[in-house]
Design a protein around this motif. Sequence first.
Motif, mmCIF file in Angstrom:
data_model
loop_
_atom_site.group_PDB
_atom_site.id
_atom_site.type_symbol
_atom_site.label_atom_id
_atom_site.label_comp_id
_atom_site.label_asym_id
_atom_site.label_seq_id
_atom_site.Cartn_x
_atom_site.Cartn_y
_atom_site.Cartn_z
ATOM 1 N N ALA A 1 59.291 26.403 31.811
ATOM 2 C CA ALA A 1 58.511 25.530 32.693
ATOM 3 C C ALA A 1 57.355 26.295 33.327
ATOM 4 O O ALA A 1 56.225 25.793 33.400
ATOM 5 N N LEU A 2 57.627 27.542 33.787
ATOM 6 C CA LEU A 2 56.579 28.330 34.421
ATOM 7 C C LEU A 2 55.485 28.717 33.426
ATOM 8 O O LEU A 2 54.293 28.619 33.723
ATOM 9 N N ALA A 3 55.893 29.162 32.239
ATOM 10 C CA ALA A 3 54.910 29.535 31.224
ATOM 11 C C ALA A 3 54.073 28.326 30.824
ATOM 12 O O ALA A 3 52.850 28.423 30.648
ATOM 13 N N GLY A 4 54.714 27.178 30.692
ATOM 14 C CA GLY A 4 53.965 25.969 30.326
ATOM 15 C C GLY A 4 52.974 25.573 31.391
ATOM 16 O O GLY A 4 51.840 25.168 31.095
ATOM 17 N N ALA A 5 53.372 25.713 32.664
ATOM 18 C CA ALA A 5 52.465 25.358 33.761
ATOM 19 C C ALA A 5 51.241 26.266 33.780
ATOM 20 O O ALA A 5 50.107 25.808 33.991
ATOM 21 N N VAL A 6 51.466 27.574 33.565
ATOM 22 C CA VAL A 6 50.348 28.520 33.563
ATOM 23 C C VAL A 6 49.433 28.272 32.375
ATOM 24 O O VAL A 6 48.198 28.261 32.500
ATOM 25 N N GLN A 7 50.022 28.071 31.199
ATOM 26 C CA GLN A 7 49.214 27.873 29.996
ATOM 27 C C GLN A 7 48.418 26.569 30.038
ATOM 28 O O GLN A 7 47.293 26.501 29.547
ATOM 29 N N SER B 1 50.186 28.335 40.734
ATOM 30 C CA SER B 1 50.781 29.018 41.883
ATOM 31 C C SER B 1 50.237 28.504 43.213
ATOM 32 O O SER B 1 50.467 29.112 44.257
ATOM 33 N N TYR B 2 49.522 27.392 43.200
ATOM 34 C CA TYR B 2 48.854 26.873 44.398
ATOM 35 C C TYR B 2 49.855 26.515 45.481
ATOM 36 O O TYR B 2 50.847 25.820 45.241
ATOM 37 N N ASN B 3 49.588 26.998 46.692
ATOM 38 C CA ASN B 3 50.465 26.759 47.839
ATOM 39 C C ASN B 3 49.931 25.564 48.627
ATOM 40 O O ASN B 3 49.073 25.714 49.494
ATOM 41 N N HIS B 4 50.445 24.394 48.343
ATOM 42 C CA HIS B 4 49.926 23.181 48.987
ATOM 43 C C HIS B 4 50.216 23.174 50.485
ATOM 44 O O HIS B 4 49.423 22.650 51.272
ATOM 45 N N THR B 5 51.325 23.754 50.884
ATOM 46 C CA THR B 5 51.652 23.799 52.308
ATOM 47 C C THR B 5 50.613 24.601 53.083
ATOM 48 O O THR B 5 50.151 24.199 54.154
ATOM 49 N N ASN C 1 50.674 31.706 45.233
ATOM 50 C CA ASN C 1 51.937 32.432 45.216
ATOM 51 C C ASN C 1 52.160 33.094 43.858
ATOM 52 O O ASN C 1 53.123 32.786 43.146
ATOM 53 N N THR C 2 51.270 33.998 43.494
ATOM 54 C CA THR C 2 51.405 34.669 42.204
ATOM 55 C C THR C 2 52.607 35.606 42.173
ATOM 56 O O THR C 2 53.178 35.848 41.097
ATOM 57 N N ASP C 3 53.016 36.121 43.323
ATOM 58 C CA ASP C 3 54.199 36.977 43.357
ATOM 59 C C ASP C 3 55.438 36.209 42.902
ATOM 60 O O ASP C 3 56.227 36.684 42.078
ATOM 61 N N ASP C 4 55.607 35.006 43.460
ATOM 62 C CA ASP C 4 56.754 34.187 43.077
ATOM 63 C C ASP C 4 56.636 33.717 41.636
ATOM 64 O O ASP C 4 57.634 33.659 40.907
ATOM 65 N N LEU C 5 55.430 33.372 41.221
ATOM 66 C CA LEU C 5 55.228 32.869 39.868
ATOM 67 C C LEU C 5 55.631 33.898 38.812
ATOM 68 O O LEU C 5 56.297 33.573 37.826
ATOM 69 N N PHE C 6 55.228 35.151 39.019
ATOM 70 C CA PHE C 6 55.460 36.185 38.013
ATOM 71 C C PHE C 6 56.594 37.153 38.365
ATOM 72 O O PHE C 6 56.854 38.099 37.634
ATOM 73 N N SER C 7 57.250 36.917 39.510
ATOM 74 C CA SER C 7 58.323 37.814 39.965
ATOM 75 C C SER C 7 57.822 39.255 40.078
ATOM 76 O O SER C 7 58.410 40.190 39.531
#
Length: 439
Positions: A25-31, A39-43, A337-343
């Motif tokens: 899911a994460l790879a698909g979202a990035v691609q 990684s957009y932080n809407h809050t 939130n690239t840290d969370d996205l890519f661990s």
Amino acid sequence: MSKTITAEQIANFAQQTQAQPAVSALAGAVQKNGIYAASYNHTSATALDPVFSVEINTGAVSNQKHSGRCWLFAALNMLRHEFARTHQVKDFELSQNYDSFYDRLEKANWFYEQIISSAKLPRTDRKVAKLFAAPDDDGGQWSYAVAITQKYGVVPKSVMPETTSSEATAQYSSVLNTKLRKDAIMLRQMIQDGASTAAIDAQKQKFMTAVYRITAYAFGEPPKEFTYTYRDDNQQYHTMHTTPQAFLQQEFKQNLADYACFASSPQNDKAVNTLYTVDTQGNVVGGTPVRLLNVAPDRLKALCIQLLKDNTPIWFGCDVLENMDRVAGALSGNLYNTDDLFSIHVNRDKALRLDTGQGSVSHAMTLTGVDLINDQPTKWKVENSWGDKNGHKGYFTMDDAWFDAYVYEAVIPTKYMNAAENKAWQGQPTILPAWDALS
């Protein structure tokens, strides 16, 4: 340990990647959407509502278009708001093209003088290489705006409007810099061959004549005097005939020379309450030099709040491309939130970013408001110079975390200095190399 990437290592990399939670899911979202959108932080973004407890009344934003003149736009914005208020002309604007013309002309002269003074150094010397890398561009520092306006004054935008080349400077810069590099090689060779000072100066003047011609063709020739007619917000008619220098002196109480550029760098090699300058940096020979007074971050912020309370807009330098949503006009310290996205854990330490080249003073804008809760800033109103299609009619909203991380400079009237700052400002600056992060 193997120094090359092996097939076994690649297989291990792939295995560990596939073991990540929700990898598909994460790879698909990035691609599909890109890293920032995924990684957009809407809050964080929705918290940046453009409401401020302290706000300066300003008008429509300016637009630097495809040019690097943000430093000049931000400085002229400080002046134009004064004229708009005192003369009741809400969206009054000064000519950026007028001062840009002289800035580029003066930078060419500055470059020639730097080439002459360093002619006995090898072309591979880091200082010389830096000069050849950027002979004359449209970027600049606060001191550049002070030097240009003090020497040449200002004019209303209608007196010298933009041209195709002033709004999109790449072609002009390419032609000019190709010439300057060629000229520099000739000047260096003349000096190495023992040419007289008179001969070198005569050759430089020939070069400057051509620079003037190129700049005049591109930007138009600036007026020596002008007539300005306008109707104020009450539809009253006004006219004046004056010179650019007299216009600045007579119509503006602000004196840009009365401001000090405060820096806020926590690097180990930058001491608090210490004055710095940057080697080879400048635009006007004999004009206002680059001077940066480094202060503690909390001090810089407190001064900015005080100025806004005193209804004074503030030129500031920052790293605008970090954690920015251009369309929304959002500047948030945790926008992506690239840290969370890519661990991973990326470098967010301000000093380390500056030390490693990740951080840089890439843009100048104007602070025009702040929202205070219990006397503490939560967000700031920012006047940008990218036109009214971005942000809230061109105004951006910056949270306080972004200020802490990415604001590096702000100009402060010298009358606000404390004793330690004033003493440092009056002293001799420490010279930073041309490639320093604050350059």
